[in-house]
Design a protein around this motif. Sequence first.
Motif, PDB file in Angstrom:
ATOM      1  N   THR A 282      40.480  44.284  35.698  1.00  0.00           N
ATOM      2  CA  THR A 282      40.689  44.949  36.981  1.00  0.00           C
ATOM      3  C   THR A 282      41.140  43.919  38.004  1.00  0.00           C
ATOM      4  OG1 THR A 282      38.968  46.522  36.421  1.00  0.00           O
ATOM      5  CG2 THR A 282      39.545  46.340  38.746  1.00  0.00           C
TER       6      THR A 282
ATOM      7  N   GLU B 137      46.616  44.630  37.419  1.00  0.00           N
ATOM      8  CA  GLU B 137      46.359  45.922  36.770  1.00  0.00           C
ATOM      9  C   GLU B 137      46.832  47.080  37.662  1.00  0.00           C
ATOM     10  OE1 GLU B 137      42.887  47.206  38.124  1.00  0.00           O
ATOM     11  OE2 GLU B 137      43.675  49.191  37.675  1.00  0.00           O
TER      12      GLU B 137
ATOM     13  N   HIS C 288      44.445  47.905  30.212  1.00  0.00           N
ATOM     14  CA  HIS C 288      43.566  47.578  31.333  1.00  0.00           C
ATOM     15  C   HIS C 288      42.149  47.704  30.805  1.00  0.00           C
ATOM     16  CE1 HIS C 288      41.254  49.262  35.006  1.00  0.00           C
ATOM     17  NE2 HIS C 288      41.057  47.969  34.908  1.00  0.00           N
TER      18      HIS C 288
ATOM     19  N   LEU D  42      38.248  46.220  31.729  1.00  0.00           N
ATOM     20  CA  LEU D  42      37.446  46.428  32.936  1.00  0.00           C
ATOM     21  C   LEU D  42      37.468  45.111  33.696  1.00  0.00           C
ATOM     22  CD1 LEU D  42      34.375  48.411  31.572  1.00  0.00           C
ATOM     23  CD2 LEU D  42      36.079  49.262  33.166  1.00  0.00           C
ATOM     24  N   PHE D  43      36.584  44.993  34.670  1.00  0.00           N
ATOM     25  CA  PHE D  43      36.590  43.790  35.487  1.00  0.00           C
ATOM     26  C   PHE D  43      36.093  42.571  34.700  1.00  0.00           C
ATOM     27  CE2 PHE D  43      35.864  42.883  40.284  1.00  0.00           C
ATOM     28  CZ  PHE D  43      36.817  41.902  40.215  1.00  0.00           C
ATOM     29  N   GLU D  44      35.022  42.777  33.930  1.00  0.00           N
ATOM     30  CA  GLU D  44      34.294  41.646  33.377  1.00  0.00           C
ATOM     31  C   GLU D  44      34.620  41.362  31.914  1.00  0.00           C
ATOM     32  OE1 GLU D  44      33.301  44.561  34.138  1.00  0.00           O
ATOM     33  OE2 GLU D  44      31.662  45.343  32.924  1.00  0.00           O
TER      34      GLU D  44
ATOM     35  N   GLY E  82      38.444  35.903  40.189  1.00  0.00           N
ATOM     36  CA  GLY E  82      37.122  36.542  40.200  1.00  0.00           C
ATOM     37  C   GLY E  82      36.757  37.059  38.821  1.00  0.00           C
TER      38      GLY E  82
ATOM     39  N   ILE F 157      32.645  37.272  37.495  1.00  0.00           N
ATOM     40  CA  ILE F 157      32.098  38.378  36.688  1.00  0.00           C
ATOM     41  C   ILE F 157      32.502  38.277  35.218  1.00  0.00           C
ATOM     42  CG2 ILE F 157      33.969  40.040  37.124  1.00  0.00           C
ATOM     43  CD1 ILE F 157      31.767  42.193  37.520  1.00  0.00           C
TER      44      ILE F 157
ATOM     45  N   TYR G  24      39.198  37.557  45.870  1.00  0.00           N
ATOM     46  CA  TYR G  24      39.365  38.937  45.380  1.00  0.00           C
ATOM     47  C   TYR G  24      40.396  39.622  46.268  1.00  0.00           C
ATOM     48  CZ  TYR G  24      35.136  38.222  42.632  1.00  0.00           C
ATOM     49  OH  TYR G  24      34.222  37.755  41.732  1.00  0.00           O
TER      50      TYR G  24
ATOM     51  N   THR H 263      40.626  43.768  46.425  1.00  0.00           N
ATOM     52  CA  THR H 263      39.649  44.544  47.199  1.00  0.00           C
ATOM     53  C   THR H 263      39.619  44.126  48.664  1.00  0.00           C
ATOM     54  OG1 THR H 263      38.003  43.031  46.297  1.00  0.00           O
ATOM     55  CG2 THR H 263      38.074  45.220  45.338  1.00  0.00           C
TER      56      THR H 263
END
Lengths: 376, 302
Positions: free
Chosen positions: B49, B53, B70, B72-74, B105, B110, B135, B138
């Motif tokens: 993420t 993405e 794609h 996930l974030f982690e 990030g 993460i 980041y 966001t």
Amino acid sequence: MSENIKLMQGNEAIAEGAMIAGCDFFAGYPITPSSEVSEILAARLTKKGHIVIQMEDEIAALGAVLGAALGGAKALTATSGPGMSLKSEHIGYASMCEIPCVIVNVMRGGPSTGNPTLPSQADIMQAKWGTHGDHAIIAITPSSVNESFYETIRALNLAVKYRTPVLILTDEIIGHMREKVIIPEKDTLEIIDVKLPDVPPSEYKPYNYKSGKVTPLAPMGEGYRYHVTGLSHGETGFPSAKMEVIQDAQNWLIDKIYNNIKDIEKYEETMTEDADILIVAYGSVSRSAKAALSMARAAGIKAGLFRPITIWPFPEERIKELSKKIKKILVPEMNMGQIILEVQRAACNNIVKGLNIVSGEPITPDKIYLKIKEMM
Amino acid sequence: MLTNMLTKEDTHKQMFTMGHSGCSGCSQTMAVRLITEVLGKNTIATSATGCLEVISAKFPESSWNIPWIHSLFENSAAVASGIEAALQITGKKEGITVLAQAGDGGTADIGLQALSGMFERNHDVLYVCYDNGAYMNTGYQRSGLTPYDAFTSTSPSGKISFGNNRPKKYMPEIAMAHRIPYTAVASVGYPMDLQKKVKKTMSIKGSKYLQVDVPCTPGWKYEPRYSVKIAQLGVQSGLYPLFEAEYDKIISVKKIGKKVPVEEYLKLQGRFKHLFKDEAGKAEIEKIQKIADENIERYGLL
């Protein structure tokens, strides 16, 4: 004296409410649409000499909050969507170890990454059942920016009073909209502070559930040595595999919330006295429901609105009572039908229908009004 | 030379092509294009993420001419580990590059656990960290790779703060500590160097870590035309040392020739503008100069 009115965003109101309630610790991780809570607190809470930490991930953010709460802080974190999923294990830990904390979930569409910038109410059941194992939870669904402010104060109070995680479930609409907030004088507010136990350290039992009262959580470092573990534990906090201890401790986690439901529950009723149809709606959808109610009344339909503010524990007694005279119930939700299950259970002899829109579009008053007409 | 210019048709043939919604001046997309150009079509990519993405696959468009996930974030490294393991067990790995991608990030914060696991098991994956130092997707919150004194929305500068008060995490050295076969640091300011390093990873079996400095116009707050220049100044000042390592040994560094004062790098970016207000800010710039000087010494950049 003129009122102190400020225009602010929902997420800002949460940050302001937290500060006035004495929150002195925030740990978070960036995630849309809740990031403003941490950004605002990073700028303002630190100015008061308090602590804001951006942690390395969502799990760590709640971990730090729990550590801070054990150290005596009034601690809060904020997240959304996948972040809430990652926090699940710690929510169970907070329930089990009875650590007060507030978790703000600005709901966005899911599952998974879902719709980061769009509103949703799809985490209602996750709030209750997201972590594994039986436990009770307190969750609050404010429907305006002003209410976000006051309910954050109440959430922190309830967390300390019942030594439990309290969830605030707003959504992207409430979180990002701007409205007026009436800022009160601090001394007019009820604020429950962290306090020391009223017994000396030698007599302190951190999980004194046999008393039927919630024992204050002694901040670490105050001389009250006790054991904290996510394992099933007895009154001293030490792990126990004795079946009666496990059963009693489990009962307590549920009882301490449900035996005090009158203190915890909060709802608002609009024109329910003479209603033929009841709308049950919470959060941002309740605003559309209120407008739909006016439309229905203008058209001669006797509609009423029941708006849970505390969503968990669910105010089922009141729904049961109302359902005796109001036979038709409509539950509009930005999910595929979650709180409707509770309403159907409480009003089991009635016609209960849902209006479920999960496209990320707000549920508009006319859609609710059309559904009311269809049901009448 | 005009004959060497890309035509619209040529760009369609690239592995990462037009149609993305990156900001004007986005240097991350430049890096992606340069990297995938070398890796070619036999590549399977994951993206955590983040900006990449979001901007590269807005329905109904995609900029990817290769299989792309794609995650996930982690978990970019974990998903890539699974892809690589499946290719190995089904006998299809030969000639295929598995590319795991994440931002700073998603890598250093993460995603660090998943990345460490991937390194530990030495999966045959090229992991690329696009480092824009916060980041950005966001709204510019700090990360473990945010440089010292940078303004971000969660490390704001003001009366009591000069911004991010911790040094940038030495992420490439964390990779090296895993004793993986290859670690490299590159920059969009030096595309040939970047592509040379990517090319090298293709002949190395096992985990490869590549960190690329990718300036971000809205996050670093500079005019879009300066992306490449700022990336170059980052290297020339010593703040972003470019090097290669095999296992725990550094095998080459990009010499910087003449040292550029950090001020030249900082003054172009709005995220450091609070350092140019007064004497206290000046003292902070000296601290940043010290970081650069230490890098120059440590990596032997001159």
